[in-house]
Structures are given as structure tokens and as C-alpha cells.
Design an enzyme around this catalytic site. Structure first.
Site, PDB file in Angstrom:
ATOM      1  N   GLY A   1      72.947 -77.076  56.637  1.00  0.00           N
ATOM      2  CA  GLY A   1      74.295 -76.924  57.164  1.00  0.00           C
ATOM      3  C   GLY A   1      74.631 -77.940  58.242  1.00  0.00           C
ATOM      4  O   GLY A   1      75.262 -77.597  59.231  1.00  0.00           O
ATOM      5  N   THR A   2      74.229 -79.184  58.053  1.00  0.00           N
ATOM      6  CA  THR A   2      74.276 -80.180  59.121  1.00  0.00           C
ATOM      7  C   THR A   2      75.436 -81.149  58.931  1.00  0.00           C
ATOM      8  O   THR A   2      75.785 -81.500  57.813  1.00  0.00           O
ATOM      9  CB  THR A   2      72.949 -80.959  59.158  1.00  0.00           C
TER      10      THR A   2
END
Length: 358
Positions: free
Chosen positions: A185-186
């Protein structure tokens, strides 16, 4: 969830490096949260993938349930939270209502002492030099920076496709040590200004954990629930330890060029950045071509490649390793390297990246 470090990091950066008031810097984000943004294809796709998490709580479903392409998404509570974060003392988040609301969650484990004891750690970057270029990247406890440097070292005097694969295989061997961790989720932002300053920022919330902080408009991270970061399992984390991740914001300096770059992409961060840096330093490609060039990723004996490699290069590659997956197009799986120089900005289309020069 781990104690959120972003508020402390924002204030630390502002104290050490910024000249404008924090609220002025945050105003575009505050305005966007209040008036709303049109959801694009990439955002709608991510929201679809995360439906089980978004729908896990009523608050999560209310906040993110309308993230469909073309819809206007607003978050007035986040806007007000950002206003207060800018106006209040740096300790406001950790000793005020936000921390209290998080600690009051009935199924949460975080306590007031966890917030009171949190500090932003500032570390010297990991450095590596070659061909007149200096690379500055994220040091331990990040493992991504170390693995990127180890791959660059592995190239030595060769930087052909087979050498790139061998370097990735070397990094894959290293991951079996405790050094190797990832994050999901970067997102990544790179910025350069007219004075020659560069900034590279990578942030992650994991995939979120479903719990929206009351009155604040954001969902908590899920780091301690991620097997790659917490391999010994839930409830086994030892307190006072810094989380590891693969996040690797990076700067490159040269007599003629300076770059800020980074990417999201979980465990592909190490190979995506390595390949782009190799194109810049060894192949002397301009930034746009370095980012748009096809990529490959080796993991656990499995080789994935994007289309676009030369036939002769692929034949050499096949002598070393079988290709397990040939993708039909450039894909977000291979990261999204967003980068700038002092006069160029390139967003990686793989993850909907955008480059803006003002």
C-alpha cells in the site's frame, strides 16, 4: 496497528528544512479534501481490490465506499484534521484527542504510553558511489536500501541483462536473512525546487486495517498484521522496536545531474529502483527512458518480465533462467518509480504517476 509516525515526521521535516508556514504547505491538500477530487481509474481499482477491508467497518464503508471512477470523493474530517495538525503543537497528535480516540478503540492494543514515547528518528543515509554518481538511500531498519545497493555492487563491470538478473538473484538469496522485510500500500513523491533542493518521500499505510479514527478522516495502518513485517505472527511483536520495510526513497548526485526518486511496489521496490538506477548510472539513459524501460523481477525462483526487451537480450536471459511469466503490458506489479531532476519530472504510468514542472 503500529503508532503512526507520519505526524511526527511532518513536524520534524518542517522544523529542520522548511521556510513556509506548515499550513501554507498543506493548503492544497486541505482544499482537495474539502472540495473533493474526481476518482480516477487507478484509485477506483485500488478501492475495488481493498473492498474486504473498506467494508469491514461501517466507518470505513462510509468513508471509502463511493470511490468509483468519475465520482467526486470528499473528506472534510481529514481537512479539519490537517488544519489542526498544522496549527497545533507538534505533540498535539500524540498527546491529544487523536491519540485518545485511537486508544479508546474497544478492540485496539495501542495505549497512551505508546504515543507518549514515540519519537521521529533521523538517520544518516546509506551511500554508494560509481562512475561519478553518488547514491543516497534509506538505511536500516529499512531493508530496501541495503538490497538496492547490494544489487548495484553485484554488477561490478557488467550491466547487461544477464548481469541484472544475477544481481536480482543475489538479492533474492539475501532476503532469507532477517534483513528482508516488505511493505504494501505504498506511494512515493519526488520534488525538486528552483534552488536545487531535492526531496524524496515514500509513505505507506500497509493496506489499512479497517478502523477509521473518529473525527480525523483517516484509516489506521495494518503493519503488525502483515506477515512479511511481523513474521512471528500476531501478538508476538516486541515493544520499542522499529518496523522494517522495503521503502527506499533515494537521491542520486552527479557533477552534471541530480535526481530524487522512489517507488511503491512491496518487494518489487528493490528491483524496480535498482533497474532504474542502473539505467541512469551505467546505461546513461535520460530519466524518462530509464523509467519507461521494460523491467523484470526475480523472486523465489520465479522470473516475471514486461514486454519490450530485445530478442537477443531475451535469448541470453533464457540461458540463465527460464521466464515464468511474460506480461502483456507494463504493469503496476513492477512498481511505479516517480522521479525528478531540477528541470524534469517523470511519473511512472504503471501506477498512474504524474510528472509536473512549474
Amino acid at each position: 496497528a503500529a503508532v503512526p509516525g507520519v505526524p511526527a515526521g511532518i513536524h520534524k521535516i518542517h522544523q529542520q528544512l522548511c521556510s513556509l508556514p506548515l499550513e501554507v504547505l498543506a493548503q492544497p491538500a486541505i482544499d482537495a479534501a474539502r472540495s473533493g477530487v474526481l476518482v480516477n481509474h487507478q484509485q477506483a481499482f485500488v478501492a475495488m481490490v481493498l473492498q474486504p477491508i473498506i467494508n469491514a467497518t461501517a466507518a470505513g464503508k462510509k468513508l471509502y465506499g463511493n470511490m468509483r471512477q468519475g465520482q467526486r470523493w470528499q473528506n472534510p474530517e481529514l481537512a479539519e484534521f490537517l488544519v489542526q495538525l498544522c496549527r497545533q503543537d507538534p505533540n498535539w497528535f500524540y498527546q491529544g484527542e487523536a491519540a485518545a480516540a485511537i486508544c479508546a478503540q474497544p478492540d485496539g492494543l495501542l495505549q497512551a504510553i505508546d504515543f507518549k514515547d514515540y519519537e521521529c528518528a533521523v538517520r544518516e543515509p546509506l551511500q554508494w558511489s560509481s562512475n561519478g554518481y553518488k547514491v543516497y538511500t534509506n538505511p536500516e531498519p529499512s531493508s530496501g536500501g541495503r538490497l538496492i545497493v547490494e544489487q548495484l555492487k553485484r554488477l561490478k563491470s557488467r550491466h547487461d541483462l544477464a548481469a541484472v538478473l544475477e544481481a536480482q538473484q543475489h538479492a533474492d538469496d539475501l532476503k532469507r536473512s532477517q534483513l528482508f522485510e516488505v511493505s504494501r500500500g505504498t506511494t512515493h513523491i519526488s520534488v525538486a525546487d528552483g534552488h536545487g533542493n531535492l526531496a524524496s518521500l515514500t509513505l505507506s499505510n500497509g493496506e489499512n486495517n479497517g478502523h477509521v479514527v473518529p473525527g480525523c478522516g483517516f484509516m489506521m495502518n495494518n503493519f503488525l498484521g502483515e506477515e512479511d513485517i511481523n513474521p512471528d505472527g500476531f501478538m508476538s511483536w516486541q515493544g520499542k522496536e522499529r518496523l522494517r520495510s522495503m521503502m527506499s526513497p533515494t537521491l542520486i548526485t552527479h557533477a552534471e545531474h541530480r535526481y530524487a526518486l522512489g517507488t511503491g511496489g512491496s518487494n518489487r521496490i528493490k528491483t524496480a529502483l535498482f533497474q532504474v538506477i542502473n539505467h541512469i548510472i551505467n546505461d546513461r539513459k535520460i530519466l524518462k527512458h530509464a523509467i519507461e524501460a521494460p523491467r523484470m523481477h526475480f523472486e523465489n525462483g520465479h522470473l516475471d518480465i514486461e514486454p519490450g526487451f530485445q530478442v537477443d537480450d531475451l535469448s541470453v536471459l533464457l540461458k540463465t533462467c527460464p521466464i515464468n511469466s511474460e506480461w502483456h503490458n507494463h504493469n503496476l506489479y513492477f512498481g511505479g518509480v516517480n522521479a525528478v531532476t531540477n528541470d524534469t519530472a517523470v511519473g511512472d504510468a504503471r501506477r498512474g504517476g504524474v510528472g509536473i514542472v512549474c
